[in-house]
Write a protein that holds these residues in place. Structure first.
Motif, PDB file in Angstrom:
ATOM      1  N   UNK A 136     -13.013   1.213   7.979  1.00  0.00           N
ATOM      2  CA  UNK A 136     -12.198   2.689   7.566  1.00  0.00           C
ATOM      3  C   UNK A 136     -11.066   2.953   8.191  1.00  0.00           C
ATOM      4  N   UNK A 137     -11.254   2.363   9.577  1.00  0.00           N
ATOM      5  CA  UNK A 137     -10.094   2.398  10.222  1.00  0.00           C
ATOM      6  C   UNK A 137      -9.070   1.377   9.792  1.00  0.00           C
ATOM      7  N   UNK A 138      -9.384   0.327   9.051  1.00  0.00           N
ATOM      8  CA  UNK A 138      -8.280  -0.610   8.414  1.00  0.00           C
ATOM      9  C   UNK A 138      -7.771   0.080   7.420  1.00  0.00           C
ATOM     10  N   UNK A 139      -8.806   0.648   6.344  1.00  0.00           N
ATOM     11  CA  UNK A 139      -8.263   1.295   5.250  1.00  0.00           C
ATOM     12  C   UNK A 139      -7.363   2.417   5.570  1.00  0.00           C
ATOM     13  N   UNK A 140      -7.377   3.173   6.597  1.00  0.00           N
ATOM     14  CA  UNK A 140      -6.610   4.140   6.969  1.00  0.00           C
ATOM     15  C   UNK A 140      -5.350   3.421   7.313  1.00  0.00           C
ATOM     16  N   UNK A 141      -5.349   2.317   8.351  1.00  0.00           N
ATOM     17  CA  UNK A 141      -3.786   1.666   8.439  1.00  0.00           C
ATOM     18  C   UNK A 141      -3.202   1.450   7.177  1.00  0.00           C
ATOM     19  N   UNK A 142      -3.948   0.936   6.146  1.00  0.00           N
ATOM     20  CA  UNK A 142      -3.409   0.456   4.651  1.00  0.00           C
ATOM     21  C   UNK A 142      -2.899   1.887   3.998  1.00  0.00           C
ATOM     22  N   UNK A 143      -3.664   2.936   3.879  1.00  0.00           N
ATOM     23  CA  UNK A 143      -3.309   3.921   3.223  1.00  0.00           C
ATOM     24  C   UNK A 143      -2.083   4.654   3.829  1.00  0.00           C
ATOM     25  N   UNK A 144      -1.796   4.583   5.279  1.00  0.00           N
ATOM     26  CA  UNK A 144      -0.706   4.972   5.859  1.00  0.00           C
ATOM     27  C   UNK A 144       0.442   4.388   5.563  1.00  0.00           C
ATOM     28  N   UNK A 145       0.343   2.968   5.449  1.00  0.00           N
ATOM     29  CA  UNK A 145       1.478   2.136   5.230  1.00  0.00           C
ATOM     30  C   UNK A 145       2.068   2.317   3.826  1.00  0.00           C
ATOM     31  N   UNK A 146       0.759   2.468   2.977  1.00  0.00           N
ATOM     32  CA  UNK A 146       1.034   2.733   1.516  1.00  0.00           C
ATOM     33  C   UNK A 146       1.933   4.002   1.308  1.00  0.00           C
TER      34      UNK A 146
END
Ligand code: ADP
Length: 548
Positions: A52-62
């Motif tokens: 989930x943490x990595x997903x949050x990083x990806x979402x923020x970048x996106x």
């Protein structure tokens, strides 16, 4: 039924122990199974939380790039159709687009193959694209839109497209459509990799960490970003140890060929779950041990209480018996006298002596019981006087022999080789102690009617030994016979009645005099009780009795 009840009564303690132990074992086993399941589930949950943490990083970048693209690339179609493209340059100049290396426009309204205009940030104006790799990448990225424009196809408005075929030129394009949903041009940007790598990613990663790892300092999660070839692009914290990633994810939207992975050099989710499991099991094990210890202790004290109550009831029955025997003799001799059955004055004297001896025996028994009660209540008092122990022993033996005469016992007295120094003692108490020992020597003689009493001096002690050749005492019992109510429960003893108090009183008397009592005995060969009284009582001896 009665048999079962009897069994239950006899084995209450063991049954109680099993009744506690069995559920405890079941409980521990169940806990073991459940903790095992929890261990697996928590490893998965931990992984999910890392993911989930990595997903949050990806979402923020996106979110960052989408917002930037939507803000700066959403140009009105009128700019193209009315030839006002310079307005776009003016807007870009007003609000520079963070994260982009180059902004461009492709206009299909004047040139069917598209006129590529590049925004020159220094001049704040658009200029024709030079022949370069960048221009080529722009052409490739815009080809689908150019074809849609050529074909006059309608497209949905505001669809951002990403082209990363050339990793050096990552392009985000926004097709611009007119009211009829036909493409009039494209606005796009080439991403600034340096900005992404050195500014955006570190700040996104650092911002998301505390939310997912409140204990980040202790957990030390390491985030690694790698490019398509696996080369490390970024590592946070910098220079951390590389490890096997617990979870890895691709970045969504832009930089899609890069991966972000996470690991903790100290613990993997599996190790963490295992440690949790071990901790919980250890805790339960400890609790179980403490519980069992407590139960064992209470069972032990319960068993002692049961034993004590058994001893007390034995005591009552033994004492009653002990009282009855001399009373019966007294009655018989008294009756003989009353009926005038004594043939001669000697016989009258003899009967009288018997009555007197039995009376003394009764007195002694009652004295013992009263003394015991006083000792237990801490009220027993002693009168210490300077005395001659030899004298005390001889006097006691004299009274005792009267009692022995009819039974044919022989008490051999071995007096000291030379006169003994006087010693401070309570003559009555010491006489009572010797009496008790002699009584035992006779009671447990097993038919060997020979008792020896030895008095002497050893260094700084006066030593009094009462030795018999009777039934003896098993080694394992020798330490316990001085306990109150304790009676050896094997062999001949069953036939001999006693209160179980005699030796405990003897020990108390000897201790009050600062001395020691020991026993040497061998079953079948006899026993020797040895009393040692110090000539100069040790400090604190009298204190045992409060100086009474
Ligand atoms: P009791 O009234 O039963 O004699 P005591 O306290 O005097 O109580 O003695 C405790 C136990 O020690 C006795 O029951 C007996 O088993 C054992 N005992 C004491 N003296 C002797 C002895 N001289 N020979 C063998 N056993 C003895």
């Amino acid at each position: 039924m009665a048999g079962i009840l009897g069994f239950l009564k006899r084995h209450t303690l063991q049954i109680g122990f099993v009744a506690v132990l069995a559920p405890l074992v079941v409980l521990l086993s169940l806990q073991f199974v459940w903790l095992g399941r929890l261990e697996r589930a928590s490893a998965i949950a931990q992984k999910a939380s890392l993911s989930n943490y990595l997903e949050a990083v990806g979402t923020e970048v996106q979110y960052f790039y989408r917002a930037a693209a939507e803000r700066s690339l959403n140009l009105p179609a009128a700019f193209f159709t009315q030839g006002r493209l310079e307005r776009a340059a003016a807007e870009w100049q007003k609000k520079p687009v963070e994260g982009s290396r180059l902004l461009f426009i492709v206009d299909y309204t004047h040139d069917r193959f598209g006129n590529i205009l590049i925004y020159d940030s220094e001049g704040g104006a658009l200029r024709t694209a030079p022949a370069s790799d960048e221009s080529l990448a722009i052409i490739v990225a815009c080809t689908p839109w150019q074809m849609a424009s050529l074909a006059g196809r309608r497209v949905a408005p505001a669809v951002l497209a990403v082209d990363e075929r050339s990793p050096e030129h990552r392009i985000v394009v926004n097709p611009i459509t007119d009211d009829a949903s036909r493409i009039v041009g494209v606005a796009g940007m080439i991403l600034d990799e340096d900005y992404f790598r050195t500014r955006l990613l570190p700040s996104v990663i650092a911002r998301a960490l505390p939310a997912f790892f409140p204990d980040a300092a202790r957990d030390e999660p390491v985030v690694t970003v790698r490019d398509a070839r696996g080369g490390v692009i970024l590592m946070i914290p910098p220079g951390a140890e590389e490890g096997t990633a617990a979870v890895t994810r691709r970045l969504p939207f832009v930089f899609g060929d890069w991966t972000v992975s996470l690991h903790s050099p100290r613990s993997t989710p599996e190790r963490w779950a295992r440690a949790n499991f071990a901790f919980n099991m250890t805790l339960s094990g400890l609790l179980a041990v403490v519980l069992m210890g407590g139960i064992l202790l209470s069972l032990r004290s319960a068993s002692r209480a049961v034993k004590l109550s058994q001893m007390k009831s034995d005591f009552v029955s033994n004492v009653s018996h002990e009282l009855r025997t001399p009373l019966a003799s007294i009655r018989v001799f008294a009756e003989l006298l009353r009926l005038g059955r004594a043939p001669s004055p000697e016989k009258v004297r003899e009967y009288g002596e018997y009555i007197e001896a039995e009376g003394r025996r009764l007195t002694r028994l009652i004295d013992n019981i009263l003394d015991f009660a006083r000792i237990e209540a801490g009220r027993k008092s002693y009168t210490f006087v300077n005395s001659d122990l030899h004298e005390v022993v001889a006097a006691t033996l004299r009274t005792f022999e009267v009692h022995l005469r009819p039974s044919g016992f022989n008490v051999r007295f071995e007096p000291p080789a030379e006169p003994l120094p006087s010693i401070v003692l309570d003559p009555d108490a010491i006489g009572q102690a010797l009496h008790n020992l002699l009584d035992n020597a006779v009671k447990y003689s097993g038919g060997m009617k020979e008792v020896a009493v030895h008095l002497g001096r050893e260094d700084k002690d006066l030593v009094l030994v009462v030795q018999d050749h009777g039934i003896g005492i098993p080694r394992e019992e020798q330490g316990r016979i001085f306990e109150r109510f304790h009676r050896v429960s094997t062999g001949l003893v069953h036939e001999v009645k006693g209160s179980g108090l005699g030796l405990s009183i003897v020990r108390h008397i000897v201790q009050v005099h600062g001395g020691r009592i020991t026993v040497e005995s061998e079953p079948g060969r006899g026993s020797a009780f040895v009393i040692r009284l110090p000539l100069a009582p040790r400090a604190g001896a009298a204190a045992l009795d409060g100086g009474r």
